[in-house]
Write an enzyme that holds these catalytic residues in place. Structure first.
Site, PDB file in Angstrom:
ATOM      1  N   GLY A  51       0.798  -1.222   0.000  1.00  0.00           N
ATOM      2  CA  GLY A  51       0.000   0.000   0.000  1.00  0.00           C
ATOM      3  C   GLY A  51       0.828   1.267   0.000  1.00  0.00           C
ATOM      4  N   ILE A  53       1.438   3.438   2.375  1.00  0.00           N
ATOM      5  CA  ILE A  53       2.369   3.511   3.501  1.00  0.00           C
ATOM      6  C   ILE A  53       3.325   2.324   3.455  1.00  0.00           C
ATOM      7  CG2 ILE A  53       2.601   3.416   6.019  1.00  0.00           C
ATOM      8  CD1 ILE A  53      -0.211   4.709   6.165  1.00  0.00           C
ATOM      9  N   ASP A  74       0.552  -8.748   1.752  1.00  0.00           N
ATOM     10  CA  ASP A  74      -0.607  -7.957   1.344  1.00  0.00           C
ATOM     11  C   ASP A  74      -1.537  -8.873   0.554  1.00  0.00           C
ATOM     12  OD1 ASP A  74      -2.332  -5.734   0.874  1.00  0.00           O
ATOM     13  OD2 ASP A  74      -0.599  -4.405   0.865  1.00  0.00           O
ATOM     14  N   ARG A 121      -7.560   7.464   4.271  1.00  0.00           N
ATOM     15  CA  ARG A 121      -8.588   8.494   4.441  1.00  0.00           C
ATOM     16  C   ARG A 121      -8.653   9.365   3.188  1.00  0.00           C
ATOM     17  NH1 ARG A 121      -9.201  13.256   8.262  1.00  0.00           N
ATOM     18  NH2 ARG A 121      -6.982  13.145   8.654  1.00  0.00           N
ATOM     19  N   ASN A 134     -11.606  -0.989   8.208  1.00  0.00           N
ATOM     20  CA  ASN A 134     -10.306  -1.278   8.815  1.00  0.00           C
ATOM     21  C   ASN A 134     -10.408  -2.139  10.065  1.00  0.00           C
ATOM     22  OD1 ASN A 134      -9.210   0.148   6.751  1.00  0.00           O
ATOM     23  ND2 ASN A 134      -8.477   1.866   7.973  1.00  0.00           N
ATOM     24  N   ILE A 157      -0.600   0.730  12.912  1.00  0.00           N
ATOM     25  CA  ILE A 157      -0.718   2.014  12.221  1.00  0.00           C
ATOM     26  C   ILE A 157      -2.133   2.222  11.688  1.00  0.00           C
ATOM     27  CG2 ILE A 157       0.122   3.346  10.230  1.00  0.00           C
ATOM     28  CD1 ILE A 157       2.735   1.683  10.465  1.00  0.00           C
ATOM     29  N   SER A 158      -2.826   1.127  11.374  1.00  0.00           N
ATOM     30  CA  SER A 158      -4.141   1.197  10.728  1.00  0.00           C
ATOM     31  C   SER A 158      -5.102   2.087  11.504  1.00  0.00           C
ATOM     32  CB  SER A 158      -4.740  -0.211  10.614  1.00  0.00           C
ATOM     33  OG  SER A 158      -3.843  -1.101   9.989  1.00  0.00           O
ATOM     34  N   ASP A 190       2.458  12.189  14.839  1.00  0.00           N
ATOM     35  CA  ASP A 190       2.052  13.399  15.564  1.00  0.00           C
ATOM     36  C   ASP A 190       3.268  14.098  16.174  1.00  0.00           C
ATOM     37  OD1 ASP A 190      -0.652  12.781  15.013  1.00  0.00           O
ATOM     38  OD2 ASP A 190      -0.719  11.464  16.765  1.00  0.00           O
ATOM     39  N   ARG A 193       5.361  15.647  13.270  1.00  0.00           N
ATOM     40  CA  ARG A 193       4.743  16.909  12.837  1.00  0.00           C
ATOM     41  C   ARG A 193       4.965  18.013  13.867  1.00  0.00           C
ATOM     42  NH1 ARG A 193      -0.648  13.811  10.805  1.00  0.00           N
ATOM     43  NH2 ARG A 193      -0.164  13.731   8.576  1.00  0.00           N
ATOM     44  N   HIS A 217      -4.698   9.578  18.617  1.00  0.00           N
ATOM     45  CA  HIS A 217      -4.153   9.792  17.272  1.00  0.00           C
ATOM     46  C   HIS A 217      -5.252  10.243  16.308  1.00  0.00           C
ATOM     47  CE1 HIS A 217      -1.383   9.431  13.971  1.00  0.00           C
ATOM     48  NE2 HIS A 217      -2.068   8.455  13.376  1.00  0.00           N
TER      49      HIS A 217
END
Length: 353
Positions: A51, A53, A74, A121, A134, A157-158, A190, A193, A217
């Protein structure tokens, strides 16, 4: 000494899933898969490796000298990703696995499992909109982890992480394999960033800035503790409001900028690889490995909460207290807890219902 044909056969075998578990064990013996410098490395699986990511994350993990075996799983396209990455001259041996029938082979014997699988998203979508799809994906993959590598560290992470980590916990509880120290929600993006945006305001190198980000998150559950920034810094009320809003809505900023073509994939892969490396260094026994993560905790009255954790050979070795909060942060904490409680309940109910 191996013949040329034997060497070529061994190299070629890395590109294709084995037909049996016995074959896999033979191919991936520790003696055949060593990390840089000849030291044994760790076995890592990425679930959702083809995917947006998963692909850059797989590349970054292939570059990590602590990884000796890298399994890419996958439902589609894994052979191509595996072939591509296998040409990189780094020490990790890469193997690809496709589809539900090969999930168990992908997971058997892993030390660290990273799960970015799921749908991304899109503009106008909230993280709650992702839940129905998910949640089922995470349940299936965690059932595989419980069967095949119950002692692995699992980094999730999902999205929505605030709900998927509780889902994973309930799956592991049902299987009798739950270890809260080895289930970690990845909230590193987070922090990444926050460090970047604060550095812009302060005129510093982001690598020299460390902002604790606690809570969860998603949206208001993301609570940057700007009063605890290192190096110690002061901000005007306007700067605090601007930084908090931008950190909380960083994901939306990327979704809107990509205009329907995706969400945060490259920065998420970078953050996930950074967190995975911290987990591996902890498993190796390195001291002083501290990262923020969404874990089972008693920091608040909630069963799950993101806070600074110290990582070690057992996964989470210690969960740090929040420390002193100013009035703005205390108010933000109450808002975060209210939304987190609903997200956690939603995840638990998904498995129990």
């Amino acid at each position: 000494m191996q013949s040329s044909a034997e060497r070529i056969a061994r190299i070629s075998s890395h590109l294709h899933p084995p037909s049996s578990q016995m074959e896999e064990t033979s191919l991936l013996r520790q003696s055949m898969c060593r990390a840089k410098g000849g030291a044994p490395g760790f076995k890592v699986a990425i679930l959702g490796a083809a995917g947006g990511i998963g692909q850059p994350l797989a590349m970054l993990m292939k570059m990590n000298p602590l990884v000796s075996v890298l399994h890419l799983y996958d439902v589609v396209n894994t052979p191509g990703v595996t072939a591509d990455l296998s040409h990189m001259n780094t020490s990790a041996v890469v193997k690809g696995f496709v589809g539900q029938a090969q999930l168990d082979n992908a997971l058997t014997g892993m030390d660290l499992v990273i799960i970015p699988a799921g749908v991304p998203r899109k503009p106008g979508m909230t993280r709650d909109d992702l839940f129905n799809i998910n949640a089922g994906i995470v349940r299936t993959l965690c059932e595989g982890v419980a069967r095949c590598c119950p002692n692995a560290v699992v980094t999730l992470i999902s999205n929505p992480v605030n709900s998927t980590v509780p889902i994973a916990a309930e799956v592991f509880k049902k299987a009798g394999t739950y270890n809260p120290r080895r289930l970690l929600g990845v909230t590193t993006l987070d922090v990444v960033r926050a460090n970047t945006f604060v550095a812009e305001v302060l005129g510093l190198d982001p690598r020299d800035v460390n902002v604790p980000v606690v809570g969860g998150h998603a949206g208001v559950t993301i609570l940057p503790l700007l009063s605890q920034v290192k190096p110690p810094s002061s901000f005007t009320p306007e700067e605090v409001a601007y930084l908090t809003d931008r950190i909380q809505n960083g994901g939306t900023e990327v979704v809107e900028a990509k205009a329907g073509t995706g969400s945060a994939t490259l920065s998420m892969a970078y953050a996930a690889a950074q967190f995975a490396d911290a987990c591996l260094r902890g498993l190796r026994g390195d001291a002083g490995i501290v990262e923020c993560s969404y874990v089972a905790s008693q920091v608040t009255e909630l069963p799950f909460f993101a806070a600074k954790v110290r990582l070690g050979r057992g996964g989470v070795e210690e969960i740090m207290p929040l420390g002193p909060l100013n009035e703005f942060e205390r108010s933000g904490l109450e808002k975060a807890k209210k939304e987190l409680a609903e997200s956690i309940h939603k995840g638990v109910s998904f498995i129990k219902s």
